[in-house]
Design a protein around this motif. Structure first.
Motif, mmCIF file in Angstrom:
data_model
loop_
_atom_site.group_PDB
_atom_site.id
_atom_site.type_symbol
_atom_site.label_atom_id
_atom_site.label_comp_id
_atom_site.label_asym_id
_atom_site.label_seq_id
_atom_site.Cartn_x
_atom_site.Cartn_y
_atom_site.Cartn_z
ATOM 1 N N SER A 71 -5.640 -18.653 -7.933
ATOM 2 C CA SER A 71 -6.958 -18.012 -7.969
ATOM 3 C C SER A 71 -7.041 -17.335 -6.613
ATOM 4 O O SER A 71 -6.620 -17.811 -5.517
ATOM 5 N N SER A 72 -8.174 -16.464 -6.229
ATOM 6 C CA SER A 72 -8.579 -15.948 -5.394
ATOM 7 C C SER A 72 -10.019 -15.481 -5.378
ATOM 8 O O SER A 72 -10.411 -15.166 -6.346
ATOM 9 N N TRP A 73 -10.516 -15.294 -4.175
ATOM 10 C CA TRP A 73 -12.085 -14.745 -4.264
ATOM 11 C C TRP A 73 -12.102 -13.454 -4.303
ATOM 12 O O TRP A 73 -11.448 -12.646 -3.645
ATOM 13 N N SER A 74 -12.998 -13.034 -5.096
ATOM 14 C CA SER A 74 -13.297 -11.574 -5.049
ATOM 15 C C SER A 74 -14.636 -11.256 -5.241
ATOM 16 O O SER A 74 -15.489 -12.116 -5.753
ATOM 17 N N THR A 75 -15.099 -10.065 -5.077
ATOM 18 C CA THR A 75 -16.715 -9.764 -5.565
ATOM 19 C C THR A 75 -16.531 -8.725 -6.700
ATOM 20 O O THR A 75 -15.975 -7.787 -6.835
ATOM 21 N N VAL A 76 -17.335 -9.203 -7.546
ATOM 22 C CA VAL A 76 -17.536 -8.801 -8.885
ATOM 23 C C VAL A 76 -19.053 -8.519 -9.175
ATOM 24 O O VAL A 76 -19.858 -9.545 -9.001
ATOM 25 N N GLY A 77 -19.659 -7.208 -9.045
ATOM 26 C CA GLY A 77 -20.930 -7.032 -9.219
ATOM 27 C C GLY A 77 -21.819 -7.403 -8.205
ATOM 28 O O GLY A 77 -22.761 -7.823 -8.330
ATOM 29 N N GLY A 78 -21.156 -7.461 -6.900
ATOM 30 C CA GLY A 78 -21.869 -7.819 -5.769
ATOM 31 C C GLY A 78 -21.753 -9.391 -5.349
ATOM 32 O O GLY A 78 -22.583 -9.809 -4.594
ATOM 33 N N ARG A 79 -21.344 -10.043 -6.311
ATOM 34 C CA ARG A 79 -21.214 -11.505 -6.517
ATOM 35 C C ARG A 79 -19.786 -11.857 -6.092
ATOM 36 O O ARG A 79 -18.983 -11.291 -6.670
ATOM 37 N N GLN A 80 -19.803 -13.064 -5.292
ATOM 38 C CA GLN A 80 -18.295 -13.806 -4.916
ATOM 39 C C GLN A 80 -17.968 -14.514 -6.283
ATOM 40 O O GLN A 80 -18.586 -15.377 -6.827
ATOM 41 N N ARG A 81 -16.821 -14.393 -6.718
ATOM 42 C CA ARG A 81 -16.171 -15.079 -7.870
ATOM 43 C C ARG A 81 -14.878 -15.493 -7.792
ATOM 44 O O ARG A 81 -14.062 -14.585 -7.208
ATOM 45 N N ARG A 82 -14.324 -16.416 -8.241
ATOM 46 C CA ARG A 82 -13.132 -16.962 -8.192
ATOM 47 C C ARG A 82 -12.572 -16.296 -9.273
ATOM 48 O O ARG A 82 -12.864 -16.345 -10.528
ATOM 49 N N THR A 83 -11.066 -15.563 -8.909
ATOM 50 C CA THR A 83 -10.542 -14.779 -9.969
ATOM 51 C C THR A 83 -9.249 -15.410 -10.203
ATOM 52 O O THR A 83 -8.418 -15.792 -9.190
ATOM 53 N N TYR A 84 -8.687 -15.494 -11.512
ATOM 54 C CA TYR A 84 -7.474 -16.340 -11.657
ATOM 55 C C TYR A 84 -6.250 -15.276 -12.356
ATOM 56 O O TYR A 84 -6.934 -14.290 -12.881
ATOM 57 N N GLN A 85 -5.252 -15.684 -11.823
ATOM 58 C CA GLN A 85 -4.281 -14.805 -12.642
ATOM 59 C C GLN A 85 -2.945 -15.776 -12.927
ATOM 60 O O GLN A 85 -2.677 -16.857 -12.121
ATOM 61 N N LEU A 86 -2.138 -15.206 -13.688
ATOM 62 C CA LEU A 86 -0.781 -16.104 -14.003
ATOM 63 C C LEU A 86 -0.179 -15.885 -12.839
ATOM 64 O O LEU A 86 0.347 -14.925 -12.074
ATOM 65 N N THR A 87 0.625 -16.968 -12.718
ATOM 66 C CA THR A 87 1.963 -17.256 -11.763
ATOM 67 C C THR A 87 3.180 -17.127 -12.622
ATOM 68 O O THR A 87 3.016 -16.782 -13.769
ATOM 69 N N GLN A 88 4.293 -16.881 -11.813
ATOM 70 C CA GLN A 88 5.542 -16.728 -12.463
ATOM 71 C C GLN A 88 5.975 -17.803 -13.597
ATOM 72 O O GLN A 88 6.218 -17.597 -14.697
ATOM 73 N N ALA A 89 5.432 -19.087 -12.939
ATOM 74 C CA ALA A 89 5.680 -20.224 -13.845
ATOM 75 C C ALA A 89 4.722 -20.102 -15.112
ATOM 76 O O ALA A 89 4.983 -20.638 -16.234
ATOM 77 N N GLY A 90 3.530 -19.651 -14.868
ATOM 78 C CA GLY A 90 2.511 -19.497 -16.025
ATOM 79 C C GLY A 90 3.046 -18.632 -16.928
ATOM 80 O O GLY A 90 2.679 -18.689 -18.179
#
Length: 109
Positions: free
Chosen positions: A62-81
């Motif tokens: 996960s990493s923090w990103s700005t979505v619609g002006g709001r800070q949100r934690r964004t998730y993505q798959l790893t290679q293991a995932g």
């Protein structure tokens, strides 16, 4: 569909939802609902702990990103995932094939 009915399948559903894209938690919930035709309407209290568990296991990052002006934690798959998702898909196909063989009415002679 109740969360209890998903026991044992929730992680695979979350991994599949993240396949090829990064999403924040609420977008994951919306994607599950949309892709299931509304059958999967999971509460945040089910999804977020599962995402944290998948992150601890090294299947998502996960990493923090700005979505619609709001800070949100964004998730993505790893290679293991990604590898785990492939294994889950194989296991699901084998499982559904076996169950279909039992539940399908035998041909009448």
């Amino acid at each position: 569909m109740k969360a209890d009915a998903l026991r044992g399948h929730l992680d695979a559903l979350l991994l599949a939802t993240l396949d090829g894209r990064a999403l924040h938690g609420y977008a994951i919930i919306e994607a599950l609902q949309e892709r299931s035709g509304g059958a999967l309407d999971l509460p945040t209290g089910t999804v977020y702990p599962a995402l944290r568990r998948l992150e601890r296991a090294g299947f998502v990052q996960s990493s923090w990103s700005t979505v619609g002006g709001r800070q949100r934690r964004t998730y993505q798959l790893t290679q293991a995932g990604t590898q785990t998702l492939q294994a889950e898909r194989r296991a699901w196909r084998e499982f559904t094939h076996a169950i279909e063989g039992v539940l399908t009415a035998p041909a009448k002679a």
